[in-house]
Design a protein around this motif. Structure first.
Motif, PDB file in Angstrom:
ATOM      1  N   ALA A 184       7.815   7.303   0.427  1.00 36.04           N
ATOM      2  CA  ALA A 184       8.502   6.494   1.436  1.00 36.04           C
ATOM      3  C   ALA A 184       9.746   7.196   1.981  1.00 36.04           C
ATOM      4  CB  ALA A 184       8.895   5.147   0.838  1.00 36.04           C
ATOM      5  N   TRP A 185      10.267   8.202   1.264  1.00 38.81           N
ATOM      6  CA  TRP A 185      11.490   8.882   1.676  1.00 38.81           C
ATOM      7  C   TRP A 185      11.212  10.106   2.536  1.00 38.81           C
ATOM      8  CZ3 TRP A 185      16.129   6.664   0.894  1.00 38.81           C
ATOM      9  CH2 TRP A 185      16.162   5.596  -0.005  1.00 38.81           C
ATOM     10  N   CYS A 186      10.352  10.997   2.043  1.00 35.32           N
ATOM     11  CA  CYS A 186      10.107  12.241   2.792  1.00 35.32           C
ATOM     12  C   CYS A 186       8.755  12.226   3.516  1.00 35.32           C
ATOM     13  CB  CYS A 186      10.193  13.454   1.865  1.00 35.32           C
ATOM     14  SG  CYS A 186       8.832  13.595   0.680  1.00 35.32           S
ATOM     15  N   GLU A 187       7.932  11.217   3.243  1.00 34.07           N
ATOM     16  CA  GLU A 187       6.627  11.009   3.874  1.00 34.07           C
ATOM     17  C   GLU A 187       5.599  12.086   3.551  1.00 34.07           C
ATOM     18  OE1 GLU A 187       7.377  10.234   8.033  1.00 34.07           O
ATOM     19  OE2 GLU A 187       8.297   8.299   7.571  1.00 34.07           O
ATOM     20  N   GLU A 188       5.862  12.897   2.523  1.00 37.26           N
ATOM     21  CA  GLU A 188       4.881  13.883   2.100  1.00 37.26           C
ATOM     22  C   GLU A 188       3.915  13.254   1.101  1.00 37.26           C
ATOM     23  OE1 GLU A 188       5.904  17.867   1.158  1.00 37.26           O
ATOM     24  OE2 GLU A 188       7.824  17.750   2.218  1.00 37.26           O
ATOM     25  N   GLU A 189       2.740  13.823   0.989  1.00 37.31           N
ATOM     26  CA  GLU A 189       1.717  13.344   0.055  1.00 37.31           C
ATOM     27  C   GLU A 189       1.891  14.000  -1.309  1.00 37.31           C
ATOM     28  OE1 GLU A 189      -0.811  11.094   0.625  1.00 37.31           O
ATOM     29  OE2 GLU A 189      -0.184  10.711   2.700  1.00 37.31           O
ATOM     30  N   LYS A 190       3.122  13.985  -1.824  1.00 32.10           N
ATOM     31  CA  LYS A 190       3.414  14.628  -3.103  1.00 32.10           C
ATOM     32  C   LYS A 190       3.941  13.636  -4.133  1.00 32.10           C
ATOM     33  CE  LYS A 190       4.413  19.178  -1.211  1.00 32.10           C
ATOM     34  NZ  LYS A 190       5.392  20.266  -1.131  1.00 32.10           N
ATOM     35  N   ALA A 191       3.785  12.356  -3.877  1.00 31.22           N
ATOM     36  CA  ALA A 191       4.298  11.331  -4.783  1.00 31.22           C
ATOM     37  C   ALA A 191       3.178  10.806  -5.682  1.00 31.22           C
ATOM     38  CB  ALA A 191       4.911  10.186  -3.985  1.00 31.22           C
TER      39      ALA A 191
ATOM     40  N   CYS B  74       7.075   2.979 -10.968  1.00 29.48           N
ATOM     41  CA  CYS B  74       7.814   3.599  -9.874  1.00 29.48           C
ATOM     42  C   CYS B  74       6.918   4.615  -9.164  1.00 29.48           C
ATOM     43  CB  CYS B  74       9.084   4.269 -10.373  1.00 29.48           C
ATOM     44  SG  CYS B  74       8.812   5.814 -11.260  1.00 29.48           S
ATOM     45  N   ILE B  75       7.421   5.090  -8.072  1.00 32.80           N
ATOM     46  CA  ILE B  75       6.819   6.197  -7.334  1.00 32.80           C
ATOM     47  C   ILE B  75       7.768   7.376  -7.514  1.00 32.80           C
ATOM     48  CG2 ILE B  75       6.070   7.060  -5.081  1.00 32.80           C
ATOM     49  CD1 ILE B  75       4.391   4.700  -6.080  1.00 32.80           C
ATOM     50  N   SER B  76       7.238   8.522  -7.913  1.00 26.12           N
ATOM     51  CA  SER B  76       8.041   9.716  -8.107  1.00 26.12           C
ATOM     52  C   SER B  76       7.476  10.833  -7.228  1.00 26.12           C
ATOM     53  CB  SER B  76       8.006  10.121  -9.577  1.00 26.12           C
ATOM     54  OG  SER B  76       8.831  11.230  -9.795  1.00 26.12           O
ATOM     55  N   CYS B  77       8.343  11.446  -6.439  1.00 33.05           N
ATOM     56  CA  CYS B  77       7.912  12.477  -5.493  1.00 33.05           C
ATOM     57  C   CYS B  77       8.397  13.858  -5.932  1.00 33.05           C
ATOM     58  CB  CYS B  77       8.442  12.159  -4.099  1.00 33.05           C
ATOM     59  SG  CYS B  77       7.962  13.382  -2.853  1.00 33.05           S
ATOM     60  N   SER B  78       7.461  14.786  -6.059  1.00 34.06           N
ATOM     61  CA  SER B  78       7.834  16.156  -6.415  1.00 34.06           C
ATOM     62  C   SER B  78       8.357  16.920  -5.198  1.00 34.06           C
ATOM     63  CB  SER B  78       6.641  16.890  -7.030  1.00 34.06           C
ATOM     64  OG  SER B  78       5.591  17.003  -6.088  1.00 34.06           O
TER      65      SER B  78
END
Length: 92
Positions: A6-13, A38-42
Motif C-alpha cells: 500500500a506504500w510503494c505499490e510494488e509486488e514485493k509485500a 501484517c503486510i511486510s514489504c521487502s
C-alpha cells in the motif's frame, strides 16, 4: 504469496505477523499486541496492518474491560477476551 504494498505499490509485500503497540481507547496506557497479522514489504521496508485488522482491534479494545488486559497480549488471545457489549453500537 506476494501482494501489492500500500506504500510503494510494488509486488514485493507478503502477509506475515509482527508486534504492534496500541493505545487503549481511554488513553490511560498502551499495550503490546504480538503475533499481529501484517503486510511486510521487502521493497520499501514498511510493515503495516490492513484497515480491517485495525478496525477489528479498535472495536475489541472498545468493547472489553481493558483494566484486565496485561501489558502484552497475543492478537488471537485479544480477540477471545469476553466483551462487555455484543457490538459497537456507536458505529453507524
Amino acid at each position: 504469496m506476494t501482494v501489492q504494498c500500500a506504500w510503494c505499490e510494488e509486488e514485493k509485500a507478503v502477509e506475515t505477523t509482527n508486534t504492534a503497540y496500541w493505545e487503549l481507547p481511554d488513553g490511560t496506557r498502551s499495550i503490546e499486541i504480538t503475533h499481529m497479522p501484517c503486510i511486510s514489504c521487502s521493497g520499501c521496508g514498511m510493515s503495516y496492518q490492513e484497515e480491517e485488522i485495525i478496525e477489528e482491534v479498535e472495536t475489541q479494545l472498545l468493547l472489553v474491560d481493558t483494566k484486565k488486559l496485561d501489558e502484552s497480549i497475543r492478537y488471537d488471545e485479544l480477540l477471545k477476551v469476553p466483551r462487555l457489549l455484543k457490538r459497537n453500537y456507536f458505529k453507524f
